[in-house]
Scaffold this motif. Structure first.
Motif, mmCIF file in Angstrom:
data_model
loop_
_atom_site.group_PDB
_atom_site.id
_atom_site.type_symbol
_atom_site.label_atom_id
_atom_site.label_comp_id
_atom_site.label_asym_id
_atom_site.label_seq_id
_atom_site.Cartn_x
_atom_site.Cartn_y
_atom_site.Cartn_z
ATOM 1 N N UNK A 18 6.419 8.020 -12.487
ATOM 2 C CA UNK A 18 5.879 9.259 -13.023
ATOM 3 C C UNK A 18 5.116 8.987 -14.312
ATOM 4 N N UNK A 19 4.091 9.793 -14.534
ATOM 5 C CA UNK A 19 3.209 9.590 -15.675
ATOM 6 C C UNK A 19 2.792 10.966 -16.180
ATOM 7 N N UNK A 20 2.928 11.197 -17.479
ATOM 8 C CA UNK A 20 2.572 12.500 -18.028
ATOM 9 C C UNK A 20 3.417 13.602 -17.418
ATOM 10 N N UNK A 21 2.866 14.798 -17.369
ATOM 11 C CA UNK A 21 3.662 15.937 -16.907
ATOM 12 C C UNK A 21 3.645 16.131 -15.407
ATOM 13 N N UNK A 22 2.537 15.805 -14.774
ATOM 14 C CA UNK A 22 2.433 16.113 -13.343
ATOM 15 C C UNK A 22 1.841 14.965 -12.542
ATOM 16 N N UNK A 23 1.481 13.879 -13.236
ATOM 17 C CA UNK A 23 0.799 12.785 -12.539
ATOM 18 C C UNK A 23 1.788 11.697 -12.117
ATOM 19 N N UNK A 24 1.283 10.822 -11.271
ATOM 20 C CA UNK A 24 2.116 9.697 -10.860
ATOM 21 C C UNK A 24 1.224 8.465 -10.760
ATOM 22 N N UNK A 25 1.742 7.352 -11.262
ATOM 23 C CA UNK A 25 1.027 6.083 -11.093
ATOM 24 C C UNK A 25 1.483 5.487 -9.765
ATOM 25 N N UNK A 26 0.529 5.095 -8.964
ATOM 26 C CA UNK A 26 0.827 4.531 -7.652
ATOM 27 C C UNK A 26 0.290 3.103 -7.631
ATOM 28 N N UNK A 27 1.170 2.144 -7.410
ATOM 29 C CA UNK A 27 0.711 0.764 -7.272
ATOM 30 C C UNK A 27 0.474 0.524 -5.790
ATOM 31 N N UNK A 28 -0.775 0.221 -5.451
ATOM 32 C CA UNK A 28 -1.167 0.064 -4.052
ATOM 33 C C UNK A 28 -1.511 -1.394 -3.765
ATOM 34 N N UNK A 29 -1.069 -1.869 -2.622
ATOM 35 C CA UNK A 29 -1.620 -3.123 -2.114
ATOM 36 C C UNK A 29 -2.705 -2.703 -1.130
ATOM 37 N N UNK A 30 -3.949 -3.029 -1.448
ATOM 38 C CA UNK A 30 -5.053 -2.620 -0.582
ATOM 39 C C UNK A 30 -5.500 -3.806 0.275
ATOM 40 N N UNK A 31 -6.243 -3.475 1.315
ATOM 41 C CA UNK A 31 -6.655 -4.547 2.218
ATOM 42 C C UNK A 31 -7.784 -5.383 1.604
ATOM 43 N N UNK A 32 -8.747 -4.749 0.945
ATOM 44 C CA UNK A 32 -9.937 -5.475 0.495
ATOM 45 C C UNK A 32 -10.086 -5.554 -1.027
ATOM 46 N N UNK A 33 -9.196 -4.867 -1.785
ATOM 47 C CA UNK A 33 -9.323 -4.859 -3.244
ATOM 48 C C UNK A 33 -8.066 -5.373 -3.939
ATOM 49 N N UNK A 34 -7.206 -6.074 -3.199
ATOM 50 C CA UNK A 34 -5.998 -6.618 -3.821
ATOM 51 C C UNK A 34 -5.070 -5.521 -4.321
ATOM 52 N N UNK A 35 -4.368 -5.832 -5.408
ATOM 53 C CA UNK A 35 -3.414 -4.888 -5.989
ATOM 54 C C UNK A 35 -4.165 -3.907 -6.893
ATOM 55 N N UNK A 36 -3.959 -2.608 -6.664
ATOM 56 C CA UNK A 36 -4.676 -1.585 -7.429
ATOM 57 C C UNK A 36 -3.655 -0.633 -8.052
ATOM 58 N N UNK A 37 -3.849 -0.337 -9.335
ATOM 59 C CA UNK A 37 -3.003 0.634 -10.022
ATOM 60 C C UNK A 37 -3.793 1.942 -10.107
ATOM 61 N N UNK A 38 -3.344 2.947 -9.374
ATOM 62 C CA UNK A 38 -4.109 4.196 -9.338
ATOM 63 C C UNK A 38 -3.290 5.344 -9.879
#
Ligand code: ZN
Length: 251
Positions: A18-38
């Motif tokens: 969880x991040x801030x009041x309503x947001x969430x950080x999602x760590x994604x393993x993507x197929x073509x962009x490696x590890x992405x923090x969104x």
């Protein structure tokens, strides 16, 4: 790969917080962009359009907008849901978590954008889900170990599982030492390194090469447990070394 302002990719969620009041950080393993923090904005509010899809054990089609530190997830569609077979069985669940956790570490250590790791993760999750409907004794850790051994082989970290890793004498051998590179003979074996069943090393060899046993031995559960322990210790040893070397590069 230079990121365009907005991009689309297939992804699995490896971790969220969880991040801030309503947001969430999602760590994604993507197929073509490696590890992405969104960041997924507003997903903790009830009205979020796609918040509920951003969870582990889902194959996603995601759209992101590049940011300086964090990318913003602007859309997410479910392509395949593996959760049903995974979250209902504790061993399948812990195995699937082990796959995602190791995949995140392997992606950091590798620091690349090669789709092999992503494809292997999706394959392992699919197999864990399918276990629920298969008959007979089930060994979810075998799926984890095959994933790990093959992913490590892709990194050039294959353990020696028949010849002695130190002197190359042919096996079967009865000791295993991650620091030496796998199986070790009676002469090369460092004091204190664990004794293992030679059949365990054979089982690991079969997993690494995507082969199956002709006949299942009576002590199979013992071999499966030992293979899991050795595979994990081998992974741990390589991850620590490669992550330490990345830190040195950053200095
Ligand atoms: Zn030797």
């Amino acid at each position: 790969m230079a990121r365009r302002p907005s991009y689309r990719d297939h992804a699995v969620v490896v971790r969220t917080y969880d991040f801030g009041e309503a947001d969430r950080i999602i760590v994604l393993l993507t197929r073509a962009h490696g590890l992405v923090r969104g960041v997924a904005k507003g997903v903790r509010r009830a009205k979020s359009r796609f918040g509920s899809r951003l969870q582990p054990f889902v194959l996603l089609d995601v759209q992101l907008y590049s940011g300086r530190n964090l990318d913003t997830i602007t859309a997410a569609d479910t392509l395949e849901f593996f959760g049903a077979g995974i979250i209902e069985v504790w061993e399948n669940y812990t195995s699937a978590c082990a796959v995602l956790e190791s995949a995140e570490k392997l992606a950091v250590a590798h620091y690349g954008e090669d789709p092999t790791l992503f494809d292997a993760v999706v394959q392992a999750l699919r197999e864990l889900q399918e276990l629920k409907d298969s008959e007979g004794e089930q060994y979810p850790t075998l799926i984890v170990d095959r994933f790990l051994l093959q992913a490590m082989a892709h990194e050039g970290w294959s353990p020696s599982l028949f010849n002695c890793a130190a002197c190359n004498n042919p096996g079967p051998h009865r000791s295993f030492h991650p620091g030496h590179g796998g199986a070790v003979c009676g002469t090369c074996r460092p004091p204190g390194s664990p004794r293992v069943h030679p059949e365990t090393l054979h089982l690991m060899w079969l997993l690494l090469h995507d082969s199956e046993l002709d006949t299942v031995p009576e002590n199979f559960p013992t071999l499966v447990a030992e293979a899991h322990q050795l595979t994990r210790s081998y992974l741990q040893w390589h991850l620590e070394r490669s992550i330490a070397s990345l830190k040195v590069m950053d200095q």
